[in-house]
Design a protein around this motif. Structure first.
Motif, PDB file in Angstrom:
ATOM      1  N   UNK A  49       0.840  -1.197   0.000  1.00  0.00           N
ATOM      2  CA  UNK A  49       0.000   0.000   0.000  1.00  0.00           C
ATOM      3  C   UNK A  49       0.879   1.253   0.000  1.00  0.00           C
ATOM      4  N   UNK A  50       0.468   2.297  -0.688  1.00  0.00           N
ATOM      5  CA  UNK A  50       1.228   3.554  -0.623  1.00  0.00           C
ATOM      6  C   UNK A  50       1.114   4.180   0.757  1.00  0.00           C
ATOM      7  N   UNK A  51       2.064   5.018   1.079  1.00  0.00           N
ATOM      8  CA  UNK A  51       2.059   5.686   2.380  1.00  0.00           C
ATOM      9  C   UNK A  51       0.933   6.706   2.451  1.00  0.00           C
ATOM     10  N   UNK A  52       0.361   6.847   3.636  1.00  0.00           N
ATOM     11  CA  UNK A  52      -0.598   7.921   3.889  1.00  0.00           C
ATOM     12  C   UNK A  52       0.120   9.258   3.733  1.00  0.00           C
ATOM     13  N   UNK A  53      -0.507  10.193   3.043  1.00  0.00           N
ATOM     14  CA  UNK A  53       0.135  11.485   2.800  1.00  0.00           C
ATOM     15  C   UNK A  53       0.107  12.327   4.075  1.00  0.00           C
ATOM     16  N   UNK A  54       1.280  12.611   4.607  1.00  0.00           N
ATOM     17  CA  UNK A  54       1.407  13.388   5.839  1.00  0.00           C
ATOM     18  C   UNK A  54       2.702  14.176   5.754  1.00  0.00           C
ATOM     19  N   UNK A  55       2.590  15.494   5.714  1.00  0.00           N
ATOM     20  CA  UNK A  55       3.772  16.340   5.551  1.00  0.00           C
ATOM     21  C   UNK A  55       4.714  16.258   6.744  1.00  0.00           C
ATOM     22  N   UNK A  56       4.224  15.760   7.893  1.00  0.00           N
ATOM     23  CA  UNK A  56       5.062  15.675   9.092  1.00  0.00           C
ATOM     24  C   UNK A  56       5.966  14.455   9.092  1.00  0.00           C
ATOM     25  N   UNK A  57       5.648  13.467   8.232  1.00  0.00           N
ATOM     26  CA  UNK A  57       6.290  12.160   8.319  1.00  0.00           C
ATOM     27  C   UNK A  57       7.273  11.951   7.174  1.00  0.00           C
ATOM     28  N   UNK A  58       8.491  11.519   7.505  1.00  0.00           N
ATOM     29  CA  UNK A  58       9.432  10.998   6.525  1.00  0.00           C
ATOM     30  C   UNK A  58       9.487   9.503   6.776  1.00  0.00           C
ATOM     31  N   UNK A 110      -8.449   6.811  16.733  1.00  0.00           N
ATOM     32  CA  UNK A 110      -7.609   6.672  15.538  1.00  0.00           C
ATOM     33  C   UNK A 110      -6.426   5.787  15.894  1.00  0.00           C
ATOM     34  N   UNK A 111      -5.958   5.006  14.921  1.00  0.00           N
ATOM     35  CA  UNK A 111      -4.763   4.200  15.132  1.00  0.00           C
ATOM     36  C   UNK A 111      -4.090   3.991  13.779  1.00  0.00           C
ATOM     37  N   UNK A 112      -2.771   4.116  13.761  1.00  0.00           N
ATOM     38  CA  UNK A 112      -2.061   3.921  12.503  1.00  0.00           C
ATOM     39  C   UNK A 112      -0.657   3.394  12.766  1.00  0.00           C
ATOM     40  N   UNK A 113      -0.125   2.705  11.765  1.00  0.00           N
ATOM     41  CA  UNK A 113       1.208   2.117  11.854  1.00  0.00           C
ATOM     42  C   UNK A 113       2.224   3.038  11.192  1.00  0.00           C
ATOM     43  N   UNK A 114       3.441   3.023  11.715  1.00  0.00           N
ATOM     44  CA  UNK A 114       4.544   3.802  11.159  1.00  0.00           C
ATOM     45  C   UNK A 114       5.748   2.892  10.921  1.00  0.00           C
ATOM     46  N   UNK A 115       6.379   3.046   9.767  1.00  0.00           N
ATOM     47  CA  UNK A 115       7.631   2.348   9.476  1.00  0.00           C
ATOM     48  C   UNK A 115       8.648   3.393   9.043  1.00  0.00           C
ATOM     49  N   UNK A 116       9.725   3.483   9.778  1.00  0.00           N
ATOM     50  CA  UNK A 116      10.785   4.427   9.434  1.00  0.00           C
ATOM     51  C   UNK A 116      12.072   3.658   9.168  1.00  0.00           C
ATOM     52  N   UNK A 117      12.612   3.940   8.007  1.00  0.00           N
ATOM     53  CA  UNK A 117      13.893   3.351   7.637  1.00  0.00           C
ATOM     54  C   UNK A 117      14.960   4.442   7.708  1.00  0.00           C
ATOM     55  N   UNK A 118      16.138   4.169   7.236  1.00  0.00           N
ATOM     56  CA  UNK A 118      17.241   5.110   7.364  1.00  0.00           C
ATOM     57  C   UNK A 118      16.847   6.489   6.825  1.00  0.00           C
ATOM     58  N   UNK A 210      17.847  -1.325  10.091  1.00  0.00           N
ATOM     59  CA  UNK A 210      16.660  -2.178  10.122  1.00  0.00           C
ATOM     60  C   UNK A 210      15.441  -1.330  10.449  1.00  0.00           C
ATOM     61  N   UNK A 211      14.239  -1.749  10.030  1.00  0.00           N
ATOM     62  CA  UNK A 211      13.050  -0.902  10.192  1.00  0.00           C
ATOM     63  C   UNK A 211      12.720  -0.590  11.650  1.00  0.00           C
ATOM     64  N   UNK A 212      12.313   0.639  11.869  1.00  0.00           N
ATOM     65  CA  UNK A 212      11.788   1.092  13.165  1.00  0.00           C
ATOM     66  C   UNK A 212      10.276   1.108  13.002  1.00  0.00           C
TER      67      UNK A 212
END
Length: 228
Positions: A49-58, A110-118, A210-212
């Motif tokens: 799935x594409x990422x949810x559009x959020x200007x705060x999130x990289x 509300x609940x959502x998942x976050x995946x942050x890589x390097x 590794x993914x956070x």
């Protein structure tokens, strides 16, 4: 309690940390199996799935709604069972509210998942409209092994005024922290934090390999009639 020495008579000082901001930190029981299942479905979702559009999130995140319950509902039920109980234990109706005859409960809004890589991060932001907000850590990536960012950064709600007036001063009591600055907390897998939705926070740039993986959420109060 402190005291002042070097005086003809020792003076005792009672230190009252007024206007404290609650940040509740706890570890979810038996989180190893839960985290393995959550990591699997979240990474599968990220890949499809594409990422949810959020200007705060990289990084990648799922929609900020309740749709995560459709694809991770059973696992989230295990997570939110203790979360909602703690929110209920730590909150009560105001005496001035006029709702004294009602019962206070909590639900996930509300609940959502976050995946942050390097290179991933979350910019400075609050969660408007939420009394309690929180984050649960599924996998902290390389954070426990080496300094690589990714800490949760909490900002002093008193703002920058103390530092604008006297940037060369700090309180001599560690629990009060430096006025007008921020505190960074390094998370661990299975750890959950609850804090007021108005508290500005961010995620420092993550440089691990590794993914956070984390789950963010907001809680809403429920008022119902007390049982007779």
């Amino acid at each position: 309690m402190g005291s002042v020495v070097g005086m003809s008579t020792e003076l005792e000082i009672a230190i009252k940390p007024l206007f404290a901001t609650p940040v509740l930190v706890f570890t979810v029981a038996q989180h190893d199996c839960l985290n393995a299942d959550l990591a699997r479905v979240i990474l599968e979702r990220e890949a499809s799935r594409p990422a949810h559009r959020d200007s705060e999130v990289v990084g990648w995140s799922s929609p900020h709604d309740l749709s995560m319950l459709d694809w991770a509902g059973e696992m989230l039920g295990k997570l939110f069972d203790p979360v909602l109980k703690i929110a209920a234990h730590m909150t009560e109706l105001s005496r001035q509210s006029g709702h004294g005859e009602q019962r206070l409960g909590w639900q996930v809004a509300e609940v959502w998942a976050n995946v942050q890589r390097q290179g991933g991060s979350n910019a400075f932001h609050p969660h408007p409209g939420s009394f309690w907000s929180g984050v649960y850590y599924v996998d902290t990536g390389d954070i426990p092994q080496e300094p690589c960012g990714g800490e949760l950064r909490l900002f002093d709600p008193r703002g920058c005024l103390p530092r604008m007036l006297a940037p060369y001063l700090r309180y001599s009591v560690p629990e009060l922290h430096d006025a007008g600055t921020s505190v960074s907390l390094a998370p661990s897998a299975g750890q959950c934090l609850l804090f007021p939705g108005w508290l500005f926070h961010a995620v420092n740039v993550y440089t691990g390999h590794t993914p956070r993986i984390s789950i963010a959420f907001n809680l809403d109060p429920i008022l119902s009639k007390r049982e007779a």
